[in-house]
Design a protein around this motif. Sequence first.
Motif, PDB file in Angstrom:
ATOM      1  N   ALA A   9       0.843  -1.205   0.000  1.00 59.12           N
ATOM      2  CA  ALA A   9       0.000   0.000   0.000  1.00 59.12           C
ATOM      3  C   ALA A   9       0.878   1.255   0.000  1.00 59.12           C
ATOM      4  O   ALA A   9       0.581   2.220  -0.717  1.00 59.12           O
ATOM      5  CB  ALA A   9      -0.926  -0.005   1.215  1.00 59.12           C
ATOM      6  N   ALA A  10       1.960   1.239   0.780  1.00 61.03           N
ATOM      7  CA  ALA A  10       2.875   2.388   0.810  1.00 61.03           C
ATOM      8  C   ALA A  10       3.463   2.635  -0.575  1.00 61.03           C
ATOM      9  O   ALA A  10       3.575   3.785  -1.012  1.00 61.03           O
ATOM     10  CB  ALA A  10       3.995   2.138   1.822  1.00 61.03           C
ATOM     11  N   ILE A  11       3.828   1.562  -1.267  1.00 59.66           N
ATOM     12  CA  ILE A  11       4.381   1.689  -2.619  1.00 59.66           C
ATOM     13  C   ILE A  11       3.331   2.254  -3.569  1.00 59.66           C
ATOM     14  O   ILE A  11       3.616   3.161  -4.361  1.00 59.66           O
ATOM     15  CB  ILE A  11       4.912   0.328  -3.120  1.00 59.66           C
ATOM     16  CG1 ILE A  11       6.106  -0.116  -2.270  1.00 59.66           C
ATOM     17  CG2 ILE A  11       5.287   0.389  -4.590  1.00 59.66           C
ATOM     18  CD1 ILE A  11       6.491  -1.573  -2.443  1.00 59.66           C
ATOM     19  N   LEU A  12       2.104   1.748  -3.482  1.00 51.06           N
ATOM     20  CA  LEU A  12       1.031   2.241  -4.363  1.00 51.06           C
ATOM     21  C   LEU A  12       0.757   3.729  -4.136  1.00 51.06           C
ATOM     22  O   LEU A  12       0.616   4.493  -5.097  1.00 51.06           O
ATOM     23  CB  LEU A  12      -0.248   1.432  -4.146  1.00 51.06           C
ATOM     24  CG  LEU A  12      -0.246   0.009  -4.663  1.00 51.06           C
ATOM     25  CD1 LEU A  12      -1.566  -0.683  -4.308  1.00 51.06           C
ATOM     26  CD2 LEU A  12      -0.029  -0.031  -6.158  1.00 51.06           C
ATOM     27  N   PHE A  13       0.697   4.144  -2.883  1.00 51.07           N
ATOM     28  CA  PHE A  13       0.454   5.561  -2.590  1.00 51.07           C
ATOM     29  C   PHE A  13       1.601   6.433  -3.086  1.00 51.07           C
ATOM     30  O   PHE A  13       1.380   7.521  -3.620  1.00 51.07           O
ATOM     31  CB  PHE A  13       0.222   5.784  -1.090  1.00 51.07           C
ATOM     32  CG  PHE A  13      -1.117   5.320  -0.606  1.00 51.07           C
ATOM     33  CD1 PHE A  13      -2.291   5.762  -1.198  1.00 51.07           C
ATOM     34  CD2 PHE A  13      -1.212   4.434   0.467  1.00 51.07           C
ATOM     35  CE1 PHE A  13      -3.544   5.337  -0.747  1.00 51.07           C
ATOM     36  CE2 PHE A  13      -2.449   4.002   0.925  1.00 51.07           C
ATOM     37  CZ  PHE A  13      -3.616   4.453   0.323  1.00 51.07           C
ATOM     38  N   GLU A  14       2.835   5.965  -2.916  1.00 51.14           N
ATOM     39  CA  GLU A  14       3.990   6.733  -3.378  1.00 51.14           C
ATOM     40  C   GLU A  14       3.989   6.852  -4.896  1.00 51.14           C
ATOM     41  O   GLU A  14       4.256   7.922  -5.458  1.00 51.14           O
ATOM     42  CB  GLU A  14       5.289   6.065  -2.892  1.00 51.14           C
ATOM     43  CG  GLU A  14       6.533   6.869  -3.178  1.00 51.14           C
ATOM     44  CD  GLU A  14       7.220   6.476  -4.473  1.00 51.14           C
ATOM     45  OE1 GLU A  14       7.938   7.319  -5.030  1.00 51.14           O
ATOM     46  OE2 GLU A  14       7.046   5.337  -4.925  1.00 51.14           O
ATOM     47  N   SER A  43       1.517   7.157   2.232  1.00 48.96           N
ATOM     48  CA  SER A  43       2.666   6.299   1.979  1.00 48.96           C
ATOM     49  C   SER A  43       3.601   6.288   3.185  1.00 48.96           C
ATOM     50  O   SER A  43       4.022   5.221   3.654  1.00 48.96           O
ATOM     51  CB  SER A  43       3.419   6.770   0.732  1.00 48.96           C
ATOM     52  OG  SER A  43       4.564   5.967   0.515  1.00 48.96           O
ATOM     53  N   PHE A  44       3.918   7.469   3.708  1.00 46.86           N
ATOM     54  CA  PHE A  44       4.809   7.541   4.863  1.00 46.86           C
ATOM     55  C   PHE A  44       4.156   6.960   6.116  1.00 46.86           C
ATOM     56  O   PHE A  44       4.838   6.351   6.947  1.00 46.86           O
ATOM     57  CB  PHE A  44       5.278   8.978   5.097  1.00 46.86           C
ATOM     58  CG  PHE A  44       6.409   9.357   4.208  1.00 46.86           C
ATOM     59  CD1 PHE A  44       7.704   8.970   4.510  1.00 46.86           C
ATOM     60  CD2 PHE A  44       6.186  10.084   3.043  1.00 46.86           C
ATOM     61  CE1 PHE A  44       8.763   9.307   3.667  1.00 46.86           C
ATOM     62  CE2 PHE A  44       7.238  10.418   2.201  1.00 46.86           C
ATOM     63  CZ  PHE A  44       8.526  10.025   2.512  1.00 46.86           C
TER      64      PHE A  44
END
Length: 108
Positions: A9-14, A43-44
């Motif tokens: 999810a963090a990768i997708l948001f970034e 992401s953070f």
Amino acid sequence: MNSYLILFAAILFEVLGTMLLSVSQSFTKILPTTILLISYGLSFYCLALVSEKLPLAVIYASWAGLGVFSVAVLSYFFYKQTLSWQMIIGLFLIVVGVTIVNIYKTEI
């Protein structure tokens, strides 16, 4: 496994935030800029959550490497940016590197 879903999810948001950088036109367009900032914030936040469960080297290698790979591929399709054969090899090596880091990780 849940940690990897949060990392994904963090990768997708970034990636979403990065893809909106040019659409925001130097932060002059309100909607893309708002989505961009929220995406980076989420992401953070996801990175902070997953940092309690996985080694930082694994988190950052995955987040940065797969983010670069995804942005390059999506830019090819959405923004019609070119990918030379050298760039394709480099992207392939990023994926190999991230895979190796994840295979040989040590748990916290």
